[in-house]
Design a protein around this motif. Sequence first.
Motif, PDB file in Angstrom:
ATOM      1  N   TRP A  59      27.279  58.636  36.874  1.00 27.63           N
ATOM      2  CA  TRP A  59      26.918  59.053  38.230  1.00 27.63           C
ATOM      3  C   TRP A  59      28.060  58.919  39.226  1.00 27.63           C
ATOM      4  N   VAL A  60      29.177  58.325  38.803  1.00 29.47           N
ATOM      5  CA  VAL A  60      30.288  58.084  39.737  1.00 29.47           C
ATOM      6  C   VAL A  60      31.583  58.681  39.187  1.00 29.47           C
ATOM      7  N   SER A  61      32.501  58.958  40.095  1.00 31.82           N
ATOM      8  CA  SER A  61      33.814  59.469  39.680  1.00 31.82           C
ATOM      9  C   SER A  61      34.645  58.326  39.103  1.00 31.82           C
ATOM     10  N   ASP A  62      35.755  58.658  38.477  1.00 28.75           N
ATOM     11  CA  ASP A  62      36.638  57.641  37.902  1.00 28.75           C
ATOM     12  C   ASP A  62      37.184  56.702  38.976  1.00 28.75           C
ATOM     13  N   ASP A  63      37.530  57.239  40.138  1.00 21.54           N
ATOM     14  CA  ASP A  63      38.048  56.399  41.225  1.00 21.54           C
ATOM     15  C   ASP A  63      36.999  55.402  41.703  1.00 21.54           C
ATOM     16  N   VAL A  64      35.768  55.856  41.847  1.00 20.51           N
ATOM     17  CA  VAL A  64      34.681  54.967  42.275  1.00 20.51           C
ATOM     18  C   VAL A  64      34.452  53.888  41.223  1.00 20.51           C
ATOM     19  N   TYR A  65      34.494  54.269  39.955  1.00 21.52           N
ATOM     20  CA  TYR A  65      34.294  53.304  38.872  1.00 21.52           C
ATOM     21  C   TYR A  65      35.358  52.204  38.935  1.00 21.52           C
ATOM     22  N   ARG A  66      36.621  52.600  39.112  1.00 22.05           N
ATOM     23  CA  ARG A  66      37.704  51.608  39.195  1.00 22.05           C
ATOM     24  C   ARG A  66      37.537  50.708  40.424  1.00 22.05           C
ATOM     25  N   HIS A  67      37.143  51.296  41.544  1.00 28.04           N
ATOM     26  CA  HIS A  67      36.925  50.514  42.766  1.00 28.04           C
ATOM     27  C   HIS A  67      35.805  49.489  42.552  1.00 28.04           C
ATOM     28  N   LEU A  68      34.696  49.932  41.953  1.00 31.16           N
ATOM     29  CA  LEU A  68      33.589  49.011  41.695  1.00 31.16           C
ATOM     30  C   LEU A  68      33.969  47.940  40.682  1.00 31.16           C
ATOM     31  N   LEU A  69      34.796  48.301  39.706  1.00 27.22           N
ATOM     32  CA  LEU A  69      35.241  47.325  38.712  1.00 27.22           C
ATOM     33  C   LEU A  69      36.015  46.188  39.374  1.00 27.22           C
ATOM     34  N   LYS A  70      36.872  46.515  40.320  1.00 25.61           N
ATOM     35  CA  LYS A  70      37.606  45.472  41.062  1.00 25.61           C
ATOM     36  C   LYS A  70      36.643  44.577  41.830  1.00 25.61           C
ATOM     37  N   ARG A  71      35.640  45.201  42.472  1.00 28.89           N
ATOM     38  CA  ARG A  71      34.660  44.415  43.230  1.00 28.89           C
ATOM     39  C   ARG A  71      33.831  43.520  42.318  1.00 28.89           C
ATOM     40  N   VAL A  72      33.502  44.010  41.116  1.00 24.80           N
ATOM     41  CA  VAL A  72      32.723  43.224  40.155  1.00 24.80           C
ATOM     42  C   VAL A  72      33.515  41.991  39.728  1.00 24.80           C
ATOM     43  N   VAL A  73      34.791  42.169  39.452  1.00 24.48           N
ATOM     44  CA  VAL A  73      35.636  41.050  39.042  1.00 24.48           C
ATOM     45  C   VAL A  73      35.713  40.005  40.158  1.00 24.48           C
ATOM     46  N   LEU A  74      35.914  40.450  41.384  1.00 29.87           N
ATOM     47  CA  LEU A  74      35.982  39.513  42.510  1.00 29.87           C
ATOM     48  C   LEU A  74      34.657  38.785  42.716  1.00 29.87           C
ATOM     49  N   SER A  75      33.556  39.505  42.593  1.00 31.50           N
ATOM     50  CA  SER A  75      32.238  38.881  42.741  1.00 31.50           C
ATOM     51  C   SER A  75      31.982  37.848  41.648  1.00 31.50           C
ATOM     52  N   ALA A  76      32.380  38.173  40.422  1.00 31.24           N
ATOM     53  CA  ALA A  76      32.192  37.237  39.308  1.00 31.24           C
ATOM     54  C   ALA A  76      33.024  35.977  39.512  1.00 31.24           C
ATOM     55  N   ARG A  77      34.247  36.140  39.996  1.00 31.79           N
ATOM     56  CA  ARG A  77      35.085  34.968  40.276  1.00 31.79           C
ATOM     57  C   ARG A  77      34.472  34.093  41.368  1.00 31.79           C
ATOM     58  N   ALA A  78      33.967  34.734  42.408  1.00 30.31           N
ATOM     59  CA  ALA A  78      33.355  33.979  43.506  1.00 30.31           C
ATOM     60  C   ALA A  78      32.128  33.202  43.022  1.00 30.31           C
ATOM     61  N   ARG A  79      31.308  33.830  42.173  1.00 30.79           N
ATOM     62  CA  ARG A  79      30.145  33.126  41.618  1.00 30.79           C
ATOM     63  C   ARG A  79      30.584  31.964  40.737  1.00 30.79           C
ATOM     64  N   ALA A  80      31.654  32.157  39.935  1.00 34.12           N
ATOM     65  CA  ALA A  80      32.140  31.096  39.055  1.00 34.12           C
ATOM     66  C   ALA A  80      32.649  29.907  39.863  1.00 34.12           C
ATOM     67  N   VAL A  81      33.353  30.166  40.950  1.00 31.24           N
ATOM     68  CA  VAL A  81      33.874  29.081  41.788  1.00 31.24           C
ATOM     69  C   VAL A  81      32.729  28.284  42.409  1.00 31.24           C
ATOM     70  N   LYS A  82      31.676  28.987  42.818  1.00 31.64           N
ATOM     71  CA  LYS A  82      30.522  28.322  43.441  1.00 31.64           C
ATOM     72  C   LYS A  82      29.554  27.739  42.417  1.00 31.64           C
ATOM     73  N   GLY A  83      29.758  28.075  41.131  1.00 32.10           N
ATOM     74  CA  GLY A  83      28.860  27.584  40.089  1.00 32.10           C
ATOM     75  C   GLY A  83      27.503  28.264  40.102  1.00 32.10           C
ATOM     76  N   GLN A  84      27.442  29.500  40.596  1.00 33.29           N
ATOM     77  CA  GLN A  84      26.183  30.238  40.677  1.00 33.29           C
ATOM     78  C   GLN A  84      25.998  31.132  39.459  1.00 33.29           C
ATOM     79  N   GLN A  85      24.759  31.322  39.077  1.00 37.04           N
ATOM     80  CA  GLN A  85      24.414  32.246  38.005  1.00 37.04           C
ATOM     81  C   GLN A  85      24.175  33.627  38.595  1.00 37.04           C
ATOM     82  N   ALA A  86      24.436  34.648  37.813  1.00 37.32           N
ATOM     83  CA  ALA A  86      24.121  36.014  38.241  1.00 37.32           C
ATOM     84  C   ALA A  86      22.612  36.176  38.243  1.00 37.32           C
TER      85      ALA A  86
END
Length: 140
Positions: A59-86
């Motif tokens: 449903w998304v273009s390649d550019d959108v996919y790459r942009h969301l992938l960066k955001r996913v990585v940052l969100s996962a790191r932030a959750r890991a630092v806080k010790g939160q589960q998805a």
Amino acid sequence: MPSLPVRPGQDGFQEADFFGVQPSGRHELPDPEPLLINLTRSVIEVLAGARELEQLARWVSDDVYRHLLKRVVLSARARAVKGQQAQRPALSIGHIHITEPRDGVIEAVVMVHTRVRARAVAIRLEGLDSRWRASAINVL
């Protein structure tokens, strides 16, 4: 793998003009509102870690996919630092504002309400090959 040369035909058109991705007019496309709602909900869930990004790939273009992938990585790191589960966020979709800057293009802002805050998700949909594809998504 080398690409094949593109030769203009007798009528001046190139093969890529017919076999590449073709833009679609608004009359060829379905109502965009259900897609806007589902795409917004899915993007919020992807960023929360409750859904896989690969589920949005068609449903998304390649550019959108790459942009969301960066955001996913940052969100996962932030959750890991806080010790939160998805976890799947409890959210409701609010007002949807849709504009059509030209035929076959939709720009929309979808309001998302959670228990803690309200967010806006800006989405640009373009009609390609008789279906909508998101060419820009920004979560504000």
